[in-house]
Structure formats: C-alpha cells, structure tokens
Design a protein around this motif. Structure first.
Motif, PDB file in Angstrom:
ATOM      1  N   ALA A  69       0.833  -1.206   0.000  1.00  0.00           N
ATOM      2  CA  ALA A  69       0.000   0.000   0.000  1.00  0.00           C
ATOM      3  C   ALA A  69       0.868   1.257   0.000  1.00  0.00           C
ATOM      4  N   ALA A  70       1.941   1.237   0.780  1.00  0.00           N
ATOM      5  CA  ALA A  70       2.859   2.376   0.823  1.00  0.00           C
ATOM      6  C   ALA A  70       3.554   2.566  -0.522  1.00  0.00           C
ATOM      7  N   ALA A  71       4.039   1.461  -1.097  1.00  0.00           N
ATOM      8  CA  ALA A  71       4.741   1.545  -2.383  1.00  0.00           C
ATOM      9  C   ALA A  71       3.802   1.978  -3.496  1.00  0.00           C
ATOM     10  N   ARG A  72       2.578   1.499  -3.454  1.00  0.00           N
ATOM     11  CA  ARG A  72       1.598   1.854  -4.486  1.00  0.00           C
ATOM     12  C   ARG A  72       1.315   3.355  -4.488  1.00  0.00           C
ATOM     13  N   SER A  73       1.338   3.944  -3.303  1.00  0.00           N
ATOM     14  CA  SER A  73       1.061   5.378  -3.186  1.00  0.00           C
ATOM     15  C   SER A  73       2.318   6.230  -3.232  1.00  0.00           C
ATOM     16  N   GLY A  74       3.465   5.585  -3.336  1.00  0.00           N
ATOM     17  CA  GLY A  74       4.722   6.334  -3.384  1.00  0.00           C
ATOM     18  C   GLY A  74       5.115   6.937  -2.042  1.00  0.00           C
ATOM     19  N   GLN A  75       4.690   6.325  -0.944  1.00  0.00           N
ATOM     20  CA  GLN A  75       4.970   6.848   0.394  1.00  0.00           C
ATOM     21  C   GLN A  75       6.234   6.178   0.936  1.00  0.00           C
ATOM     22  N   SER A  76       7.372   6.752   0.609  1.00  0.00           N
ATOM     23  CA  SER A  76       8.649   6.115   0.953  1.00  0.00           C
ATOM     24  C   SER A  76       8.911   6.118   2.458  1.00  0.00           C
ATOM     25  N   GLU A  77       8.493   7.178   3.174  1.00  0.00           N
ATOM     26  CA  GLU A  77       8.748   7.226   4.623  1.00  0.00           C
ATOM     27  C   GLU A  77       7.948   6.152   5.355  1.00  0.00           C
ATOM     28  N   ALA A  78       6.703   5.938   4.928  1.00  0.00           N
ATOM     29  CA  ALA A  78       5.886   4.887   5.543  1.00  0.00           C
ATOM     30  C   ALA A  78       6.455   3.510   5.219  1.00  0.00           C
ATOM     31  N   LEU A  79       6.903   3.333   3.985  1.00  0.00           N
ATOM     32  CA  LEU A  79       7.512   2.057   3.599  1.00  0.00           C
ATOM     33  C   LEU A  79       8.769   1.805   4.417  1.00  0.00           C
ATOM     34  N   GLU A  80       9.576   2.847   4.597  1.00  0.00           N
ATOM     35  CA  GLU A  80      10.804   2.702   5.374  1.00  0.00           C
ATOM     36  C   GLU A  80      10.490   2.347   6.819  1.00  0.00           C
ATOM     37  N   ALA A  81       9.419   2.928   7.379  1.00  0.00           N
ATOM     38  CA  ALA A  81       9.024   2.623   8.755  1.00  0.00           C
ATOM     39  C   ALA A  81       8.652   1.150   8.899  1.00  0.00           C
ATOM     40  N   LEU A  82       7.949   0.618   7.919  1.00  0.00           N
ATOM     41  CA  LEU A  82       7.558  -0.797   7.957  1.00  0.00           C
ATOM     42  C   LEU A  82       8.782  -1.700   7.842  1.00  0.00           C
ATOM     43  N   LEU A  83       9.680  -1.356   6.945  1.00  0.00           N
ATOM     44  CA  LEU A  83      10.884  -2.169   6.759  1.00  0.00           C
ATOM     45  C   LEU A  83      11.760  -2.134   8.007  1.00  0.00           C
ATOM     46  N   ASP A  84      11.902  -0.938   8.605  1.00  0.00           N
ATOM     47  CA  ASP A  84      12.696  -0.801   9.823  1.00  0.00           C
ATOM     48  C   ASP A  84      12.090  -1.576  10.991  1.00  0.00           C
ATOM     49  N   ALA A  85      10.754  -1.704  10.973  1.00  0.00           N
ATOM     50  CA  ALA A  85      10.082  -2.424  12.057  1.00  0.00           C
ATOM     51  C   ALA A  85      10.243  -3.932  11.926  1.00  0.00           C
ATOM     52  N   GLY A  86      10.745  -4.393  10.781  1.00  0.00           N
ATOM     53  CA  GLY A  86      10.977  -5.826  10.609  1.00  0.00           C
ATOM     54  C   GLY A  86      10.072  -6.509   9.602  1.00  0.00           C
ATOM     55  N   VAL A  87       9.247  -5.746   8.868  1.00  0.00           N
ATOM     56  CA  VAL A  87       8.403  -6.349   7.837  1.00  0.00           C
ATOM     57  C   VAL A  87       9.306  -6.845   6.709  1.00  0.00           C
ATOM     58  N   LYS A  88       9.096  -8.086   6.295  1.00  0.00           N
ATOM     59  CA  LYS A  88       9.908  -8.673   5.224  1.00  0.00           C
ATOM     60  C   LYS A  88       9.011  -9.098   4.065  1.00  0.00           C
ATOM     61  N   PRO A  89       8.735  -8.182   3.158  1.00  0.00           N
ATOM     62  CA  PRO A  89       7.883  -8.517   2.008  1.00  0.00           C
ATOM     63  C   PRO A  89       8.564  -9.531   1.108  1.00  0.00           C
ATOM     64  N   PHE A  90       7.749 -10.223   0.320  1.00  0.00           N
ATOM     65  CA  PHE A  90       8.282 -11.253  -0.572  1.00  0.00           C
ATOM     66  C   PHE A  90       8.777 -10.609  -1.860  1.00  0.00           C
ATOM     67  N   ILE A  91       9.968 -10.035  -1.803  1.00  0.00           N
ATOM     68  CA  ILE A  91      10.522  -9.292  -2.936  1.00  0.00           C
ATOM     69  C   ILE A  91      10.779 -10.197  -4.137  1.00  0.00           C
ATOM     70  N   GLY A  92      11.106 -11.452  -3.908  1.00  0.00           N
ATOM     71  CA  GLY A  92      11.444 -12.348  -5.012  1.00  0.00           C
ATOM     72  C   GLY A  92      10.252 -13.040  -5.635  1.00  0.00           C
ATOM     73  N   ARG A  93       9.033 -12.737  -5.170  1.00  0.00           N
ATOM     74  CA  ARG A  93       7.842 -13.415  -5.680  1.00  0.00           C
ATOM     75  C   ARG A  93       7.071 -12.496  -6.624  1.00  0.00           C
ATOM     76  N   ASN A  94       6.607 -13.074  -7.720  1.00  0.00           N
ATOM     77  CA  ASN A  94       5.814 -12.310  -8.687  1.00  0.00           C
ATOM     78  C   ASN A  94       4.366 -12.256  -8.218  1.00  0.00           C
ATOM     79  N   ASP A  95       4.156 -11.538  -7.115  1.00  0.00           N
ATOM     80  CA  ASP A  95       2.834 -11.473  -6.489  1.00  0.00           C
ATOM     81  C   ASP A  95       2.586 -10.046  -6.015  1.00  0.00           C
ATOM     82  N   PRO A  96       1.732  -9.297  -6.697  1.00  0.00           N
ATOM     83  CA  PRO A  96       1.513  -7.888  -6.338  1.00  0.00           C
ATOM     84  C   PRO A  96       0.853  -7.680  -4.981  1.00  0.00           C
ATOM     85  N   GLU A  97       0.357  -8.755  -4.351  1.00  0.00           N
ATOM     86  CA  GLU A  97      -0.264  -8.593  -3.040  1.00  0.00           C
ATOM     87  C   GLU A  97       0.771  -8.508  -1.924  1.00  0.00           C
TER      88      GLU A  97
END
Length: 787
Positions: A69-97
């Motif tokens: 949701a953050a990336a879709r809206s271009g909200q880099s600070e919110a995305l960075e907050a999630l990543l810093d908190a330990g969220v590990k999205p599936f970067i290697g998967r071809n899955d937009p969800e």
C-alpha cells in the motif's frame, strides 16, 4: 479506527489475543485495515505507533500488504518505517499482493524502489523488474539517473536495456549510455522481448532481439560501428534468429546479417565483416523459409554495390568450401545446395567473378553423390536416431524450460543431424528439377520409415527414441505440406513434398503411431493414425510442432460442430457480471463472444497428466475425496462435450472437471506447446491461495487475466481438463494463509484448493492446483469482449 483496549482484560480477552498475535482474534482484520490506511496516506509516525502496539504483526501477511500500500502510493517514509520495524515482504515473488517492488516500479516511485533494491538484487525476478523499470531512463537518455542506479545502487545493466538504447535512436547522451551499459551487461547474447511503445524504445511491433540484432537494425546511430565490432569481438552469436511480431501475428525472423543488409545506413564494410564472421548467413532465407530473400536480395532494395559485394562473398565461400571439402555426405550436399542457390540469385556476370563457375561444384559433385544414394542398399539408422534424441531430448514440460527444444520443421533438426536426407530436403527447397531428386528422396524417406516401423514392432531398447524419430519425420512432412498450402506456392518443390507425404506407407505409419501412442498413453479417441494420414494430405491440422521432445498438434474446431456449440454454451452459462479488484479498475464487459476454438493434442503433456491422474485415483481409493460438488462448467447447455480425452483405463472418481485459465498470446503458445509453469504463478494477479495454477469455473473470472493479441480485440482463455482429486475446501472469512493451504496440497494429503470467495465476498470460486501435471490445456478459446 482499530485501537487496543486500555481497560484491564481477562487473560483470554481479544486485546490479549491481539497483543500475542493470536489468529483467533477477530479484530486483526481491522488492525491491518488501519495499518494499510496509514501506510497509503504516508503517515510514518502512525505506522510506527500502531506496529509498536502489536510487534508480532510484522510477520503477518497483512503487514506485507501494508508495504505494498505504501509503495503503491509512493509513500517512501511509511515504507521505510515498515521495513525498519521488521516487515519482510516477498521481494522475489511475482505477487503484487505481497511484493511492494512491483508497485514501486509500476508507479515510478523511485524513492520507494531504492529502499527495496538491496533485497531485490538477491532474486532474478526482482532484478529483472528493476531493469525493466530503468528502461524509461535509457530511452530518455537520462545518463545521470542511470549512473546513480548502476554505480551507487549496484543495479546491473542487461541486454534488454542495451536493445532499448539502440532501438530508441541516438541522442546527445548515447555514447555515455551505451558505454555505461556495456560495462555492466554480463550476457551480450541474451535474447529479450520488447513490446511496442516509447518506454521500450521499440517503435513498431513486438520484438525478440539480442543486442546484435538491435545493433544491426538501429538507424543513424553514431555508435553503430563501434557496437557491432565490440559485439563481434565479444563472441556475439550470429546464427540466432531475431523475431518481429507484426499486427497480423506472424513471425518475421531474420539473422543479424539480414538486418544489416536491409539497413541502408549501415556502412558496407561493416556488413561485410558480419558476413565474413558467419558466411552461412549469406545463404539463409528471411523467416527461414525457402523462396524468401537472402541477404544479397535484402540489400538490392537500396544498394546495388552492397548486393554485389555480398554475392561475391557467397561465391568466395563456395569456392573455399569446395577446396576444403572432406569426405562427409552432409557437407557434399550442403555445398551443392549453396552453389545452386547462388546461381539462382546472383546478378553478377561470370566475368565479374573470375575463376570457376559455382555451377561447376554441382557438376562435379552431384552426379556422383546421387548415384551413391540411389543404390538402395539396406541401412541401419540407429546412429541417426541417437543424434536426433540427443538434439531433441524429452523433458518435463513444466519444469525444464532450459532443456526444451521447439522444432517447427524438418529443417530445424536437420541443421543438427547434417545427414543426407535432411540436406536433400533443403536442396529440394532450392532446386526441384535436379534429375532423380524426387525418387531419391522417396527412397530415403521409405528407408527410414520402414526401419523405424521394424524397430517399433520389436523389443529393441531404441524403440522409444525410434518411435519419436518416426513421428518427427511424419510431422516434418506435414508441416512442410501445411506451409506450402498456406502460402499457395504451387512450384515443383512443394509438389514433390506433397507427393512424398502422400506416399508414406499406411502399414509403416500404423506401426509407428501405435508404438508411440502406447508409450504415451494416448487415448484411442485421439485417432492419431487417422489424424496423421489426413495431415499428410494437408487436411485436418492447423499446426504441428515438436516441443519438449514430443508431438504437439492443433486442430481447428468447426463453428458448426457440437463441440464448438458446447464451448459457446459454457461461455454463456458461466459468464457472471461481477467486478473484482483483479480487473484493475477496468470495466466488466457485457458478454464474451467466442470467435475460434482450437483443439490441443500435446502428447508429452498428456502423458504427464495421465500419469498423475492415475496416481490421484490411487490416493483417493485410500483417503476418500473430501469435497465433491458441481461446478458451473459441469452443466452442458448447448452442443455436446467431446470424449476424446477418455482413456480405456480411465480412473474413476478423480474429481475431474473442465475449467478456465486466462492468459496472453505468449502464454497461449507457451502453455499449449509446453506446460503450465509454477514459477510464473501469480504473474497477472496474485497468489491468495499459494503459488499454484489458478483456474476458474466462471469464464468472466478468467477474462480478468487476459491481454489482447497485439492491437486486435482477440483474447485467449484455455479450457483445461483438471484433475482436482482430494479438494481442500476453504471459505474462511478472514484472509486465508496461502502458504498453509499450499502445504496442504504439496505434503498434506490434498490435491487442490477450492477458495469459495463467492460465498465470502459474493465474487467467484477459484480452484488452485500445485502440480502442473494435474491440468491439461485441451482447447484454445479465442474471443472478444462485448462492451
């Protein structure tokens, strides 16, 4: 807004469960809904505060969705907050969800992209996604941004970007851009697909090029000579065909030399260097089809000087090859063919060539060679069969893409085998009036077919490969007959081939077809023998190829047939005017109008399906079926469903249904001539229920995942025979755990998932299998949307 309770709570209260991340907590959907809203708005502080109240949420699926949701809206600070908190999205998967990189690149939100780069470079899929996103800077000549991405963020260039830079045309930063890319591209022979559009640099039609093709095709490029010479020094493959897909959806294949010869802005000396580096290309026809132009004829349209220069190089290659000729059967005939072709296309007078006539090569070699071939002595073709098997191995179609070889004509494999028979066939393409050539070809064909039939009737170990080889010879003849019929070419060469095809012994053909059908468990309803006999007459087959080591046949289903009416009825009966987010804000059509249907007979894919279906039947006899029920496609409202997929040993109770799978034009070819690929799961929408093959009972659901064929209105849905076996029925109101559901099929005793989103959300039921061998693409359905 979700908020934790500040009141004292009992140990098992909802607040305590939420703080522990208990999946029984019914408020977690509300929690993640709020987290998604904060991320989409760019409220980084709100994201940090909410995550701090339930730290275990970072490992949940909903947190990965929030990063999207953050990336879709271009909200880099919110995305960075999630990543810093330990969220590990599936970067290697071809899955937009669950992969925010897909949205960041698609939305050109580069501040979000750079946050994900370190993770992305660990995976091939995401690295390629980054490179595709960089194309806009390459085409625009934005060297500064490219240097930042390449030097600072360590994103390497690739052949795709280099092709885009070349095809976009020159600009003031071309030299810097090309140098930057050349320094980082690892594989200069990598073939890339470019779709038409300004962002790809591809101005006209879909293209499949390696950099050498793009360099030879580029117009008015100041670095063209430097690039071509650099690619030649780097070992560019000059025998690779580049492809351009026109709006008529027909391939126009060319070697680099064809593009260079057609390019009126390319220096003559540079074209000559290409020809000297790979002289075989001088004798290659456009589209690899006899009768089309060779490079000297391509040059004729704009430069008589270049045309004559290429003709001289053809002549020199023939003379030098003759001088170096060794006692090799295939080489004799290959040289004869080149000499005859040269005599047919040359415009130069003999006085301009000097020395011997190229026709002297024919006069010296052909009579002796044809006399040897016409002896009629019995021969053993075991060695030729072995070479065929090595060059065209049988592979698992859904899992071994690297080993798959697609053969569309006899000439394709003939270039590997280099035997008398294949060279005689190519000689026929050049000159059909060679004395006794037709009779000798008939002898060569009969000798091979009769030998293969004898092997197939025995118990020799070579039987399997021999049967495949026999099927390949017959398929090659059919493909040549169909090509001649489609082109309307009534010259004597086509007539000779048609005569050869019609003369194949029915007895020998039956022996080969029966052995092949027995090995691959082909149902009798396929009528393979009758199908091949009709194909040899140029009837009843739309297309025939060898793919993954086995035969693939496509037949057009007549519109007036009961089968076409049955599929038309399915389209009407299973169309539901329902919107889901997978339409990506597109309008739901009023209906889907069926335009054409092709029946798919993929022998290798069928064997994999039949083998897996038998194993499922055995499993069900022990464990029972779990869910059984009627699907929308089970109801026949028109026509009659065909029974040609039914085997004599048809296993009962495997929960088999016809289901839909929407795809693209490229996907249509890849799946029907190969198989489904689990590594591409989720390419068009997502993987809500795990990484599997997604099927639908409603045609309108599969329509969401289709793309139009070029600029036409046609789209493709595959109607697939699907063995669902033991079904894990899922109607959870909260988001399902895709990994857990996938595990239930991979190792938990189930064979498929039925996700009942119709019951939960009022949309559709989806069916997912996690083994590609459980699905067989039986029909290609081409249709248009009614708006």
């Amino acid at each position: 807004m979700w908020a934790p309770s500040h009141k004292e709570a009992a140990p098992d209260s909802i607040a305590d469960k939420a703080s522990r991340g208990d999946q029984e907590c019914q408020d977690w959907d509300a929690f993640f809904e709020e987290l998604n809203n904060l991320a989409a708005k760019g409220d980084a502080l709100g994201v940090k505060t909410l995550v701090a109240q339930w730290t275990k949420c970072v490992g949940k699926h909903g947190a990965k969705e929030a990063s999207c949701a953050a990336a879709r809206s271009g909200q880099s600070e919110a995305l960075e907050a999630l990543l810093d908190a330990g969220v590990k999205p599936f970067i290697g998967r071809n899955d937009p969800e669950v992969n925010p990189l897909i949205h960041a690149v698609e939305g050109r939100h580069w501040e979000c992209v750079v946050l994900l780069v370190p993770r992305a470079l660990k995976y091939n899929f995401s690295t390629l996604l980054l490179q595709e996103g960089m194309m806009e800077f390459v085409v625009a000549g934005d060297v500064e941004t490219m240097q930042l991405l390449v030097d600072q963020h360590k994103i390497p260039g690739n052949a795709y970007l280099l092709c885009g830079a070349l095809l976009a045309g020159p600009n003031e930063k071309s030299r810097e851009m090309i140098s930057l890319l050349l320094d980082t591209v690892k594989d200069l022979n990598e073939v890339s697909s470019l779709e038409p559009g300004e962002e790809s640099g591809c101005r006209k039609g879909w293209q499949q090029f390696a950099p050498i093709h793009a360099a030879c095709r580029a117009k008015q490029h100041p670095l063209q000579e430097h690039l071509v010479e650099h690619l030649l020094r780097s070992g560019a493959v000059l025998s690779e065909w580049g492809k351009e897909l026109s709006l008529k959806t027909s391939y126009a294949k060319r070697l680099p030399l064809h593009y260079a010869a057609e390019n009126k802005e390319m220096p003559l000396k540079l074209v000559e260097k290409l020809a000297q580096a790979y002289p075989e290309a001088l004798f290659a026809h456009v589209n690899d089809r006899a009768g089309r132009d060779v490079p000297s004829q391509c040059a004729k349209k704009h430069s008589e000087e270049l045309q004559q220069s290429l003709e001289k190089l053809m002549y020199e290659h023939i003379c030098s090859s003759y001088d170096e000729l060794k006692d090799a059967d295939g080489e004799f005939l290959r040289l004869i063919r080149m000499a005859l072709l040269f005599e047919r296309v040359r415009t130069l007078e003999q006085s301009q060539l000097g020395g011997r006539k190229a026709s002297e090569v024919v006069e010296a070699l052909l009579p002796k060679k044809l006399e040897a071939l016409s002896s009629g002595a019995a021969r053993d073709f075991a060695e030729e069969v072995q070479r065929f098997a090595e060059a065209n191995p049988r592979v698992n179609l859904g899992r071994e893409e690297a080993g798959k070889i697609k053969v569309k004509s006899m000439a394709d494999i003939g270039s590997v085998l280099r035997s008398d028979f294949w060279e005689l066939l190519k000689l026929l393409e050049v000159c059909a009036d060679v004395p006794n050539l037709g009779e000798i070809l008939r002898q060569e064909l009969d000798a091979r077919i009769s030998w293969v039939a004898g092997v197939c009737s025995g118990e020799k170990k070579i039987r399997s490969d021999a049967a495949r080889y026999g099927m390949f010879i017959v398929a090659g003849l059919i493909s040549e007959v169909l090509a001649g019929k489609a082109s309307g070419d009534a010259d004597s060469g086509a007539a000779v081939l048609a005569g050869l095809a019609a003369g194949v012994s029915r007895e020998h053909l039956r022996a080969v077809a029966e052995a092949y059908s027995q090995e691959l468990c082909i149902p009798s309803g396929w009528n393979l023998l009758e199908l091949l006999e009709n194909g040899l007459k140029g009837e009843g087959i739309e297309q025939i190829v060898f793919s993954g080591g086995d035969l693939v046949i496509k037949q057009l289903v007549p519109k007036e047939s009961p089968c076409f009416e049955w599929i038309q009825g399915l389209f009407e009966n299973t169309f539901l005017k329902r919107y889901t987010r997978d339409r990506k804000k597109g309008k739901v059509p009023e209906a889907l109008e069926l335009q054409a249907v092709e029946r798919v007979l993929n022998c290798g894919s069928w064997l994999e399906y039949a083998t897996k279906r038998k194993a499922v039947s055995s499993d069900l006899s022990e464990k029972g079926p779990a869910w059984t029920g009627e699907l929308r496609t089970d109801v026949c409202t028109k026509g009659t469903a065909e029974k040609w997929f039914v085997s004599e040993e048809f296993p009962s109770g495997v929960n088999e249904h016809w289901l839909y799978h929407g795809t693209s034009m490229a996907g249509e070819e890849g799946i029907t001539e190969g198989d489904f690929r689990l590594n591409l799961a989720g390419s068009n929408a997502g993987t809500l229920y795990g990484n599997g093959v997604y099927l639908a009972e409603a045609v309108s659901k599969s329509d969401e995942y289709t793309t139009p064929h070029g600029e036409t209105e046609l789209r493709t849905i595959l109607l697939c025979l699907s063995c669902l076996g033991r079904v894990n029925y899922n109607d959870e109101e909260k988001r399902p755990d895709g990994d857990e559901l996938q595990a239930s099929c991979v190792s938990g005793g189930f064979h498929s998932i039925l996700g009942d989103r119709e019951k939960i959300r009022g949309t559709y039921r989806e069916i997912i299998v996690f083994n590609e061998d459980l699905v067989y693409p039986g029909y290609i359905c081409r249709y248009s949307r009614v708006k």
